[in-house]
Design a protein around this motif. Structure first.
Motif, PDB file in Angstrom:
ATOM      1  N   ALA A 372       0.835  -1.200   0.000  1.00 17.11           N
ATOM      2  CA  ALA A 372       0.000   0.000   0.000  1.00 17.11           C
ATOM      3  C   ALA A 372       0.875   1.258   0.000  1.00 17.11           C
ATOM      4  O   ALA A 372       2.102   1.194  -0.014  1.00 17.11           O
ATOM      5  N   PHE A 373       0.220   2.436   0.040  1.00 19.65           N
ATOM      6  CA  PHE A 373       0.946   3.701   0.008  1.00 19.65           C
ATOM      7  C   PHE A 373       1.959   3.745   1.148  1.00 19.65           C
ATOM      8  O   PHE A 373       1.644   3.372   2.282  1.00 19.65           O
ATOM      9  N   PRO A 374       3.191   4.167   0.869  1.00 20.50           N
ATOM     10  CA  PRO A 374       4.262   4.062   1.868  1.00 20.50           C
ATOM     11  C   PRO A 374       4.030   4.955   3.089  1.00 20.50           C
ATOM     12  O   PRO A 374       3.248   5.918   3.051  1.00 20.50           O
ATOM     13  N   PRO A 375       4.760   4.670   4.187  1.00 21.85           N
ATOM     14  CA  PRO A 375       4.671   5.507   5.385  1.00 21.85           C
ATOM     15  C   PRO A 375       5.156   6.930   5.106  1.00 21.85           C
ATOM     16  O   PRO A 375       5.931   7.173   4.171  1.00 21.85           O
ATOM     17  N   GLU A 376       4.738   7.859   5.959  1.00 23.84           N
ATOM     18  CA  GLU A 376       5.042   9.266   5.719  1.00 23.84           C
ATOM     19  C   GLU A 376       6.538   9.543   5.658  1.00 23.84           C
ATOM     20  O   GLU A 376       6.998  10.326   4.814  1.00 23.84           O
ATOM     21  N   GLU A 377       7.335   8.892   6.547  1.00 24.23           N
ATOM     22  CA  GLU A 377       8.767   9.208   6.555  1.00 24.23           C
ATOM     23  C   GLU A 377       9.430   8.841   5.237  1.00 24.23           C
ATOM     24  O   GLU A 377      10.365   9.525   4.788  1.00 24.23           O
ATOM     25  N   VAL A 378       8.952   7.783   4.579  1.00 23.34           N
ATOM     26  CA  VAL A 378       9.519   7.392   3.288  1.00 23.34           C
ATOM     27  C   VAL A 378       9.128   8.414   2.217  1.00 23.34           C
ATOM     28  O   VAL A 378       9.942   8.795   1.371  1.00 23.34           O
ATOM     29  N   VAL A 379       7.887   8.876   2.266  1.00 26.28           N
ATOM     30  CA  VAL A 379       7.433   9.878   1.305  1.00 26.28           C
ATOM     31  C   VAL A 379       8.210  11.182   1.493  1.00 26.28           C
ATOM     32  O   VAL A 379       8.697  11.784   0.524  1.00 26.28           O
ATOM     33  N   ARG A 380       8.350  11.611   2.745  1.00 32.08           N
ATOM     34  CA  ARG A 380       9.070  12.857   3.023  1.00 32.08           C
ATOM     35  C   ARG A 380      10.530  12.758   2.569  1.00 32.08           C
ATOM     36  O   ARG A 380      11.098  13.717   2.051  1.00 32.08           O
ATOM     37  N   ARG A 381      11.147  11.592   2.790  1.00 30.75           N
ATOM     38  CA  ARG A 381      12.535  11.404   2.377  1.00 30.75           C
ATOM     39  C   ARG A 381      12.657  11.527   0.862  1.00 30.75           C
ATOM     40  O   ARG A 381      13.602  12.130   0.340  1.00 30.75           O
ATOM     41  N   THR A 382      11.679  10.968   0.134  1.00 31.97           N
ATOM     42  CA  THR A 382      11.697  11.057  -1.321  1.00 31.97           C
ATOM     43  C   THR A 382      11.557  12.506  -1.780  1.00 31.97           C
ATOM     44  O   THR A 382      12.288  12.976  -2.676  1.00 31.97           O
ATOM     45  N   LEU A 383      10.640  13.238  -1.173  1.00 29.53           N
ATOM     46  CA  LEU A 383      10.456  14.656  -1.526  1.00 29.53           C
ATOM     47  C   LEU A 383      11.710  15.456  -1.224  1.00 29.53           C
ATOM     48  O   LEU A 383      12.101  16.353  -1.995  1.00 29.53           O
ATOM     49  N   ARG A 434       5.588  22.796  -3.698  1.00 31.20           N
ATOM     50  CA  ARG A 434       4.265  23.100  -3.155  1.00 31.20           C
ATOM     51  C   ARG A 434       4.038  22.330  -1.863  1.00 31.20           C
ATOM     52  O   ARG A 434       4.498  21.191  -1.712  1.00 31.20           O
ATOM     53  N   PRO A 435       3.343  22.925  -0.910  1.00 29.18           N
ATOM     54  CA  PRO A 435       3.062  22.211   0.350  1.00 29.18           C
ATOM     55  C   PRO A 435       2.263  20.945   0.081  1.00 29.18           C
ATOM     56  O   PRO A 435       1.404  20.908  -0.817  1.00 29.18           O
ATOM     57  N   TRP A 436       2.569  19.921   0.860  1.00 31.79           N
ATOM     58  CA  TRP A 436       1.874  18.641   0.677  1.00 31.79           C
ATOM     59  C   TRP A 436       1.603  18.030   2.042  1.00 31.79           C
ATOM     60  O   TRP A 436       2.466  18.064   2.931  1.00 31.79           O
ATOM     61  N   THR A 437       0.407  17.521   2.211  1.00 27.77           N
ATOM     62  CA  THR A 437       0.003  16.923   3.490  1.00 27.77           C
ATOM     63  C   THR A 437      -0.196  15.425   3.318  1.00 27.77           C
ATOM     64  O   THR A 437      -0.868  14.984   2.380  1.00 27.77           O
ATOM     65  N   TYR A 438       0.409  14.661   4.211  1.00 25.91           N
ATOM     66  CA  TYR A 438       0.231  13.204   4.219  1.00 25.91           C
ATOM     67  C   TYR A 438      -1.118  12.899   4.861  1.00 25.91           C
ATOM     68  O   TYR A 438      -1.324  13.173   6.042  1.00 25.91           O
ATOM     69  N   ASP A 439      -2.036  12.357   4.058  1.00 27.16           N
ATOM     70  CA  ASP A 439      -3.395  12.124   4.538  1.00 27.16           C
ATOM     71  C   ASP A 439      -3.461  10.781   5.270  1.00 27.16           C
ATOM     72  O   ASP A 439      -4.053   9.807   4.794  1.00 27.16           O
ATOM     73  N   ALA A 440      -2.834  10.742   6.457  1.00 23.09           N
ATOM     74  CA  ALA A 440      -2.745   9.483   7.211  1.00 23.09           C
ATOM     75  C   ALA A 440      -4.120   8.935   7.541  1.00 23.09           C
ATOM     76  O   ALA A 440      -4.337   7.716   7.520  1.00 23.09           O
ATOM     77  N   GLU A 441      -5.054   9.817   7.828  1.00 20.53           N
ATOM     78  CA  GLU A 441      -6.392   9.355   8.193  1.00 20.53           C
ATOM     79  C   GLU A 441      -7.047   8.606   7.043  1.00 20.53           C
ATOM     80  O   GLU A 441      -7.639   7.544   7.229  1.00 20.53           O
ATOM     81  N   ARG A 442      -6.885   9.129   5.845  1.00 20.23           N
ATOM     82  CA  ARG A 442      -7.477   8.459   4.688  1.00 20.23           C
ATOM     83  C   ARG A 442      -6.797   7.116   4.426  1.00 20.23           C
ATOM     84  O   ARG A 442      -7.472   6.105   4.183  1.00 20.23           O
ATOM     85  N   TYR A 443      -5.473   7.084   4.499  1.00 18.63           N
ATOM     86  CA  TYR A 443      -4.766   5.835   4.240  1.00 18.63           C
ATOM     87  C   TYR A 443      -5.124   4.787   5.289  1.00 18.63           C
ATOM     88  O   TYR A 443      -5.240   3.599   4.984  1.00 18.63           O
ATOM     89  N   ASP A 444      -5.310   5.226   6.526  1.00 18.99           N
ATOM     90  CA  ASP A 444      -5.728   4.288   7.579  1.00 18.99           C
ATOM     91  C   ASP A 444      -7.127   3.764   7.298  1.00 18.99           C
ATOM     92  O   ASP A 444      -7.413   2.578   7.511  1.00 18.99           O
ATOM     93  N   ARG A 445      -8.016   4.638   6.829  1.00 15.06           N
ATOM     94  CA  ARG A 445      -9.379   4.201   6.511  1.00 15.06           C
ATOM     95  C   ARG A 445      -9.375   3.210   5.364  1.00 15.06           C
ATOM     96  O   ARG A 445     -10.117   2.228   5.373  1.00 15.06           O
TER      97      ARG A 445
END
Length: 721
Positions: A372-383, A434-445
């Motif tokens: 599934a979509f990766p954890p936030e720290e992996v996404v932030r590291r990529t950005l 551009r600012p980007w927000t990790y939608d953890a709530e949606r991914y958890d749902r």
């Protein structure tokens, strides 16, 4: 209600339908909801979402609408479609109604300019585009704006792919937002799917810009398929399931599809059924395009009894007289299951649908859920990596710098692209800032929804109530009710009876041990970026030789035995006797096979001079006892162990460069082992529990070769593939 003045339009629409279906009598008539959708698109230039069962005639809506719109001066229809198989069918179907259709996809890049010229000259009525094209920089920047300006109707087929709530979410579909935004005012849009519950329907509508607008038309029909007779048959193990299929395949009507959950299982089942005399073919994501197309044609022409397929054969395959769908293993979602069984019974009165669940199903569900979509720290590291880069980074250049495999990395970047955080350009990917927000709530749902779907499939297999009604309710179909046809409504039509001969053959086939382990021959690109000084071809004198494994973790033979034994939470212990015996069989077959040290051939490999194991903190007893057993049976010395120089590195399921970074300098050949190799030069058997990417074996083999081993022959219990 039909608009005043639209009677002539309805007559014209029915005439187009007659040409489309080859009705020379002119008696063909559109269904009422088909007409309502066409009227909305042609007369009112509205946006519509059509959720109707497979075989209902969604393609008729957009082909008839295309013909009517083109006759009124509109530009060509653009259909975004997910599979080449569907495109091939659609081009042929359109031609029957005099509709000129062309396709733009990755297999015909050389034709793009010609097709664009035909569009400009008005010679194309329908252009089918794969969703992957929408994210290609050249297509997005040069062709897409022209298409958006000229389009007379936009069709999004298999629209559930837009929603990450759906069972087959595809990030490329999100790029449709751009095209929708660029459409001229009043250009109609049609989205179609057969597999969307209320949540997915709402998500599709919102993302297509149809949600919450008074102009939207949502047409949802009953999802019962009157021709389908659903059933579940529980059998003790994989051998019984394969034997049952071999005994009963000819009793199933017409030709059909046998679905498996993995490529390995599809290949195993295909080989076994052929051995039992059945004309079948394999169809997976790993099949060559030409082989897949040939398999489709063979099934369409009834030259084979069945295709044994993974989900690669899903959306877009159209065979109205398909007589049966059997699942050897349960899909993880009732929506996915409904979509796959919907391939059957579209043009026949009765079609058999049978689920044969297996104990390995849940482990396979768990594996795919881990992607599934990766954890936030992996996404932030990529950005962060992209932000610090002074140039666009291609996937091969970016991959070594993040802990993701390429396919998962690419999928993540496509989502970030649609979200505006990155952009794909010539040469690779860049950060937009551009600012980007990790939608953890949606991914958890979404993750919770996936678990709920898995539970629903368990309940489907166990239910004593109507099975079709169960699936309809999972799809939020308000018309759901007992079908009167399934095994629970009308009684089981199949028993668990099977012949001893088929069962014996299936057990022998599944019990056959031995899979080749292909060695790594090239270092991955980009290692310099992670501080590893390796590149290009691995020198021949440092490579491992081709090895052997007892089985694949993804197969339904030895995989079912090995999977729980090698699970992360499984306790460590000595190698089980049955496994040890099978490993010895693999070793014996290997020795006697082509090039084996006991084959007597001129090019035979010299006999191994000893056994070496790979250190393990999680399964030391298993690997140690396996190595000792092989040494004892083979009358070879146990030379020692390739050890870790310090703490065992954490090597998550990641890409090759990250794995090699973790392994770099971590493995060592201790002095005692080095001395033994020097004293007894020759090939050695390298024993480990399992291999995923092959890099631990490659690094260990390099060290052993440098320490004096003439050859390194890997022998493992399992391979991941």
């Amino acid at each position: 209600m039909e608009h005043t003045g639209n009677t002539d339009l309805r007559t014209e629409a029915d005439a187009v339908l007659a040409r489309l279906v080859g009705d020379d009598t002119g008696t063909a008539r559109l269904r009422e909801d088909q007409w309502r959708a066409i009227e909305a698109l042609v007369a009112d230039r509205r946006r519509a979402l059509v959720v109707q069962r497979t075989g209902w005639g969604k393609s008729a809506v957009y082909f008839v609408a295309t013909s009517l719109l083109r006759s009124r001066g509109s530009g060509p229809t653009v259909i975004v479609s997910p599979l080449l198989a569907l495109m091939r069918n659609q081009v042929e179907t359109a031609a029957r109604a005099g509709i000129r259709a062309r396709t733009i996809n990755s297999s015909n890049v050389e034709e793009w300019d010609t097709i664009q010229g035909e569009i400009d000259a008005g010679g194309v009525d329908v252009l089918l585009v794969s969703p992957e094209r929408l994210n290609n920089p050249d297509f997005r920047d040069q062709i897409l704006p022209k298409l958006a300006a000229a389009t007379g109707l936009l069709v999004v087929d298999e629209a559930h792919c837009i929603s990450d709530w759906g069972h087959d979410f595809r990030p490329d579909y999100r790029r449709l937002r751009t095209m929708l935004g660029d459409l001229s005012p009043g250009i109609p849009v049609l989205a179609t799917t057969a597999t969307a519950n209320a949540r997915v329907t709402a998500d599709i509508a919102e993302q297509l810009g149809t949600g919450g607008t008074s102009d939207a038309l949502v047409l949802r029909g009953p999802l019962d398929r009157e021709s389908l007779r659903l059933g579940v048959l529980r059998l003790p193990d994989a051998a019984h399931r394969m034997a049952w299929l071999a005994d009963h395949l000819d009793e199933l009507p017409g030709s059909g599809i046998v679905y498996t959950l993995t490529v390995a299982a599809a290949e195993e089942v295909t080989a076994f059924l052929r051995q039992r005399g059945h004309p079948v073919a394999s169809y997976t994501g790993k099949s060559e395009n030409a082989d897949r197309q040939q398999a489709e044609e063979d099934l369409l022409a009834n030259r084979v009894k069945a295709l044994v397929a993974t989900s690669a054969l899903g959306m877009g395959f159209d065979k109205p007289d398909l007589g049966f769908v059997v699942h050897l293993g349960s899909p993880s979602s009732p929506i996915a299951y409904y979509q796959q069984v919907g391939r059957a019974g579209r043009g026949v009165e009765h079609a058999e649908v049978l689920l044969l669940p297996g104990p390995e199903d849940e482990a396979i569900w768990e594996y795919f859920a881990s992607l599934a979509f990766p954890p936030e720290e992996v996404v932030r590291r990529t950005l962060d990596v992209l932000a610090r880069a002074d140039r666009p980074l291609s996937l091969p250049a970016l991959e070594p710098l993040v802990e993701l495999r390429r396919s998962r990395l690419e999928s993540m970047l496509k989502v970030l692209d649609v979200d505006g955080a990155v952009r794909r350009v010539k040469g690779g990917w860049i950060a937009t800032g551009r600012p980007w927000t990790y939608d953890a709530e949606r991914y958890d749902r979404v993750a919770r929804q996936r678990r709920a779907e898995q539970q629903a499939m368990r309940e489907y297999a166990a239910t004593t109530t109507c099975r079709m009604e169960f699936l309809q309710r999972q799809l939020d179909d308000e018309t759901a009710g007992p079908c009167g046809r399934c095994d629970n409504c009308a009684g089981a039509r199949f028993t668990a009876d099977l012949s001893p001969a088929a069962l014996q053959a299936a057990r022998a086939d599944l019990g056959r041990a031995g899979v080749e382990v292909e060695p790594r021959r090239m270092w991955p690109t980009g290692l310099a970026a992670v501080g590893v000084d390796l590149k290009g071809r691995i020198p021949a004198g440092e490579q491992a030789a081709p090895g052997r494994a007892l089985g694949r973790l993804s197969d339904i033979g030895w995989g079912n035995r090995l999977r729980p034994m090698l699970a992360p939470q499984a306790p460590d212990g000595p190698v089980p006797e049955d496994v040890a015996r099978a490993v010895v069989e693999v070793l014996a077959d290997w020795a006697k096979g082509p090039g084996g040290w006991a084959s007597g051939a001129a090019d035979a490999q010299p006999r191994p001079v000893g056994v070496v194991t790979v250190a393990s903190r999680s399964r030391p007893r298993l690997i140690g006892s396996l190595g000792a057993h092989i040494a004892q049976v083979g009358r070879l010395p146990l030379l020692g162990c390739v050890e870790y120089a310090g703490d065992v590195p954490r090597i998550a399921r990641s890409n090759s460069a990250q794995r090699l970074k973790a392994l770099d300098g971590a493995l060592t050949v201790p002095p005692g082992l080095a001395a033994a190799l020097a004293a007894t030069p020759g090939p050695v058997l390298l024993v480990d529990d399992y291999t995923d990417t092959g890099w631990t074996l490659a690094v260990a083999a390099r060290l052993l070769r440098r320490a004096g081993a003439r050859a390194v022959l890997p022998l493992v219990l399992a391979i991941q593939g």
